[in-house]
Write a protein that holds these residues in place. Structure first.
Motif, PDB file in Angstrom:
ATOM      1  N   PHE A   1      35.705  27.770  41.097  1.00  0.00           N
ATOM      2  CA  PHE A   1      36.727  27.538  40.078  1.00  0.00           C
ATOM      3  C   PHE A   1      36.708  28.628  39.002  1.00  0.00           C
ATOM      4  CE2 PHE A   1      32.909  25.029  39.389  1.00  0.00           C
ATOM      5  CZ  PHE A   1      32.558  25.257  38.054  1.00  0.00           C
ATOM      6  N   ARG A   2      37.836  28.712  38.286  1.00  0.00           N
ATOM      7  CA  ARG A   2      37.999  29.683  37.209  1.00  0.00           C
ATOM      8  C   ARG A   2      37.413  29.141  35.918  1.00  0.00           C
ATOM      9  NH1 ARG A   2      43.872  30.578  36.662  1.00  0.00           N
ATOM     10  NH2 ARG A   2      43.840  28.695  35.414  1.00  0.00           N
ATOM     11  N   VAL A   3      36.660  29.986  35.226  1.00  0.00           N
ATOM     12  CA  VAL A   3      36.118  29.643  33.906  1.00  0.00           C
ATOM     13  C   VAL A   3      36.614  30.702  32.927  1.00  0.00           C
ATOM     14  CG1 VAL A   3      34.034  29.278  32.549  1.00  0.00           C
ATOM     15  CG2 VAL A   3      34.074  28.617  34.970  1.00  0.00           C
TER      16      VAL A   3
ATOM     17  N   PHE B   1      30.835  28.160  40.298  1.00  0.00           N
ATOM     18  CA  PHE B   1      30.587  27.587  41.621  1.00  0.00           C
ATOM     19  C   PHE B   1      29.751  26.313  41.513  1.00  0.00           C
ATOM     20  CE2 PHE B   1      30.573  32.229  42.090  1.00  0.00           C
ATOM     21  CZ  PHE B   1      31.420  32.454  43.172  1.00  0.00           C
ATOM     22  N   ARG B   2      29.933  25.413  42.480  1.00  0.00           N
ATOM     23  CA  ARG B   2      28.977  24.352  42.761  1.00  0.00           C
ATOM     24  C   ARG B   2      28.947  24.163  44.274  1.00  0.00           C
ATOM     25  NH1 ARG B   2      24.321  22.489  40.647  1.00  0.00           N
ATOM     26  NH2 ARG B   2      23.869  20.358  41.351  1.00  0.00           N
ATOM     27  N   VAL B   3      27.783  24.394  44.848  1.00  0.00           N
ATOM     28  CA  VAL B   3      27.578  24.200  46.276  1.00  0.00           C
ATOM     29  C   VAL B   3      26.884  22.856  46.458  1.00  0.00           C
ATOM     30  CG1 VAL B   3      26.532  25.095  48.391  1.00  0.00           C
ATOM     31  CG2 VAL B   3      27.391  26.684  46.653  1.00  0.00           C
TER      32      VAL B   3
ATOM     33  N   ARG C   1      22.915  28.270  37.436  1.00  0.00           N
ATOM     34  CA  ARG C   1      22.446  29.605  37.064  1.00  0.00           C
ATOM     35  C   ARG C   1      23.580  30.383  36.423  1.00  0.00           C
ATOM     36  NH1 ARG C   1      18.917  33.338  41.129  1.00  0.00           N
ATOM     37  NH2 ARG C   1      17.572  31.531  40.785  1.00  0.00           N
ATOM     38  N   PHE C   2      23.392  30.838  35.184  1.00  0.00           N
ATOM     39  CA  PHE C   2      24.364  31.693  34.501  1.00  0.00           C
ATOM     40  C   PHE C   2      23.787  33.108  34.460  1.00  0.00           C
ATOM     41  CE2 PHE C   2      26.738  28.384  31.637  1.00  0.00           C
ATOM     42  CZ  PHE C   2      27.083  27.666  32.761  1.00  0.00           C
ATOM     43  N   HIS C   3      24.274  33.973  35.334  1.00  0.00           N
ATOM     44  CA  HIS C   3      23.689  35.310  35.444  1.00  0.00           C
ATOM     45  C   HIS C   3      24.704  36.217  36.146  1.00  0.00           C
ATOM     46  CE1 HIS C   3      20.740  38.453  36.660  1.00  0.00           C
ATOM     47  NE2 HIS C   3      20.101  38.038  35.581  1.00  0.00           N
ATOM     48  N   PRO C   4      24.715  37.509  35.801  1.00  0.00           N
ATOM     49  CA  PRO C   4      25.708  38.411  36.427  1.00  0.00           C
ATOM     50  C   PRO C   4      25.511  38.622  37.923  1.00  0.00           C
ATOM     51  CG  PRO C   4      24.208  39.626  34.969  1.00  0.00           C
ATOM     52  CD  PRO C   4      23.984  38.178  34.710  1.00  0.00           C
ATOM     53  N   THR C   5      24.357  38.237  38.474  1.00  0.00           N
ATOM     54  CA  THR C   5      24.140  38.393  39.924  1.00  0.00           C
ATOM     55  C   THR C   5      24.615  37.195  40.729  1.00  0.00           C
ATOM     56  OG1 THR C   5      21.906  37.449  39.792  1.00  0.00           O
ATOM     57  CG2 THR C   5      22.105  39.842  39.524  1.00  0.00           C
ATOM     58  N   VAL C   6      25.119  36.159  40.066  1.00  0.00           N
ATOM     59  CA  VAL C   6      25.526  34.946  40.782  1.00  0.00           C
ATOM     60  C   VAL C   6      26.673  35.253  41.737  1.00  0.00           C
ATOM     61  CG1 VAL C   6      26.731  32.734  40.488  1.00  0.00           C
ATOM     62  CG2 VAL C   6      24.711  33.243  39.108  1.00  0.00           C
TER      63      VAL C   6
ATOM     64  N   GLY D   1      24.504  25.588  41.694  1.00  0.00           N
ATOM     65  CA  GLY D   1      25.752  26.053  41.113  1.00  0.00           C
ATOM     66  C   GLY D   1      25.499  27.133  40.090  1.00  0.00           C
ATOM     67  N   GLY D   2      26.586  27.638  39.513  1.00  0.00           N
ATOM     68  CA  GLY D   2      26.396  28.652  38.501  1.00  0.00           C
ATOM     69  C   GLY D   2      27.667  29.366  38.121  1.00  0.00           C
ATOM     70  N   LEU D   3      27.483  30.394  37.312  1.00  0.00           N
ATOM     71  CA  LEU D   3      28.581  31.163  36.755  1.00  0.00           C
ATOM     72  C   LEU D   3      28.171  32.628  36.729  1.00  0.00           C
ATOM     73  CD1 LEU D   3      31.364  31.143  35.238  1.00  0.00           C
ATOM     74  CD2 LEU D   3      30.051  30.927  33.123  1.00  0.00           C
ATOM     75  N   CYS D   4      29.048  33.491  37.197  1.00  0.00           N
ATOM     76  CA  CYS D   4      28.770  34.928  37.191  1.00  0.00           C
ATOM     77  C   CYS D   4      29.087  35.481  35.802  1.00  0.00           C
ATOM     78  CB  CYS D   4      29.618  35.625  38.259  1.00  0.00           C
ATOM     79  SG  CYS D   4      29.280  37.391  38.401  1.00  0.00           S
ATOM     80  N   VAL D   5      28.064  35.470  34.925  1.00  0.00           N
ATOM     81  CA  VAL D   5      28.248  35.886  33.534  1.00  0.00           C
ATOM     82  C   VAL D   5      26.918  36.359  32.965  1.00  0.00           C
ATOM     83  CG1 VAL D   5      27.768  33.579  32.576  1.00  0.00           C
ATOM     84  CG2 VAL D   5      29.221  35.162  31.300  1.00  0.00           C
TER      85      VAL D   5
END
Length: 461
Positions: free
Chosen positions: A51-53, A68-70, A84-89, A117-121
């Motif tokens: 999804f968009r954040v 994401f949530r898997v 996980r909130f990290h640019p490598t997600v 789950g997590g966010l690429c940030v």
């Protein structure tokens, strides 16, 4: 495309292949052929939510990232796994972590499925207000898909106490419900004592069980030199427990370099690292900013991991991130005298490193013991206490620190025993005098638990 052919998902592929290799290199399928049916089913997540954040930055500009949530497998209970909130997600990393989480959670003995789950940030350099807006935007969508009996996320890299608070507050506002939908909460709003310490402590309790079994109770952490990577939550509390048990921690590290401690890190230095890491300071910055390091006795090595810089060691604990020990580094550790390797991180060793440790184990005599265990078993302390937090939330109770720590230690010892027993029962090795493979044992024990639940519920037929 099958789960065994995912060229664009290397992290997931590595985790998948490691489990499959353990199962095939055992007598399980010969003794119970039905379990082969489970492999292609359990490898596919039940659901992937992407999804968009979008949020407003402090300068008024809009920023957008992918969340994401898997939701991987719920046969054993509600989906359970960190955010996980990290640019490598990316999806490969989250699938790998979710896949591992399914089996790790099964090993706790508690009723929990697996997810991630997590966010690429990148949260570094952002204000508290902006991080709050990020968390609220992320939870606006995620709150539609989680709940105490459906999916219970927790923290992970980049999601600490502050972020967990914002996420829980957002869920409460969006859903108009106060319930145990997140673990790792604050102590005065549903959290559990010992949760911050749990993963680090758990690694040590598991390693203690390894040492006791391998040495027939003659040895412990006392007097051991221990190389630890990482400097986050897991490494911090693992180091503190090692010091408490009489061991010497000779290293810490982060993504920019390593610190080697000639005479061992002190609790005061760990406290300084704990304070500074919340501010996203690097180890190099911490060394120059805190009085705890003014006495010297340490050396900073930029751009290096600690494994080849610590001299002789007895125990190695990778506690940073995935694939942080290479094959050549594993070989160096073996030559340096390491006897026990336990992962505090998820998939901390590359396949080459795992092979090196496993080959050394299989070729070792009883007087030259070397034993390796992957994070699936050794770092499940965090999720184990998260499961205990869920139980406390259901009861509207808060257990004492001593009670939680007792259950944590009991759970880690039980995990060791389950892994050991499965390794011995389904061993395919001709040399029965070597130590059993805890890597294979953990994979076998957890796979059987999950597979039996899937058979019982008709997920596999």
């Amino acid at each position: 495309m099958s789960a065994s052919a995912q060229p664009l998902e290397p992290e997931f592929q590595q985790a998948h292949d490691e489990v499959v290799a353990s199962l095939k290199d055992s007598t399980l399928f010969k003794k119970a052929p039905k379990y082969q049916k489970v492999l292609p089913v359990v490898a596919v997540p039940e659901r992937i939510i992407q999804f968009r954040v979008a949020w407003e930055k402090d300068n008024g500009e809009q920023e957008v990232a992918t969340g994401f949530r898997v939701q991987y497998n719920s046969a054993k209970g509600p989906y359970k796994g960190g955010l996980r909130f990290h640019p490598t997600v990316n999806l490969s990393i989250l699938k790998f972590l979710g896949f591992e989480q399914v089996f790790k959670n099964a090993l706790t003995g508690l009723d929990m499925g697996g997810g991630k789950g997590g966010l690429c940030v990148d949260l570094k350099g952002r204000s508290d207000s902006e991080i709050r807006r990020i968390c609220y935007s992320f939870m606006r969508e995620l709150s539609r898909h989680i709940g105490p009996n459906t999916d219970v996320p927790a923290g992970d890299i980049g999601v600490g106490a502050r972020e967990a608070g914002y996420l829980f507050g957002a869920y409460r506002h969006f859903q108009n419900r106060w319930e145990g939908v997140l673990t790792g909460k604050g102590l005065n709003w549903g959290g559990s004592l010992i949760r911050p310490e749990a993963t680090g402590y758990g690694v040590i309790y598991f390693t203690e069980a390894m040492i006791e079994y391998a040495t027939k109770g003659k040895e412990s952490f006392k007097g051991k030199r221990v190389v630890v990577s990482g400097s986050g939550n897991v490494a911090q509390y693992a180091a503190l427990k090692i010091i408490e048990l009489g061991g010497t921690v000779v290293s810490l590290s982060d993504s920019k370099g390593s610190v080697i401690f000639e005479n061992g890190v002190t609790p005061e230095q760990i406290a300084a690292v704990q304070e500074a890491k919340v501010k996203f300071m690097s180890l190099e910055q911490i060394l120059g900013a805190y009085d705890a390091f003014k006495a010297g006795g340490h050396k900073y090595i930029p751009g290096a991991r600690p494994w080849t810089h610590v001299g002789s060691v007895d125990i190695a604990l990778p506690c940073a991130t995935q694939n942080e020990v290479s094959g050549s580094e594993a070989e160096h550790l073996i030559k340096s005298g390491v006897k026990f390797v336990a992962e505090g991180s998820n998939m901390g060793c590359t396949q080459e490193a795992v092979h090196a440790f496993e080959n050394a184990r299989a070729g070792a005599s009883s007087n030259d013991t070397i034993w390796y265990v992957g994070g699936k078993a050794s770092n499940l302390g965090g999720v184990l206490v998260s499961g205990l937090e869920m139980a406390q939330n259901s009861q509207r109770l808060t257990w004492t620190a001593a009670d939680v720590d007792k259950e944590l230690k009991r759970g880690m010892i039980n995990c060791f025993k389950d892994s050991l027993n499965a390794a011995q029962k389904y061993s395919n090795e001709s040399n029965q005098n070597t130590l059993p493979s805890l890597v294979k044992g953990a994979n076998l024990a957890s796979f059987i638990k999950v597979a039996d639940a899937m058979f019982d519920q008709g997920d596999v037929f």
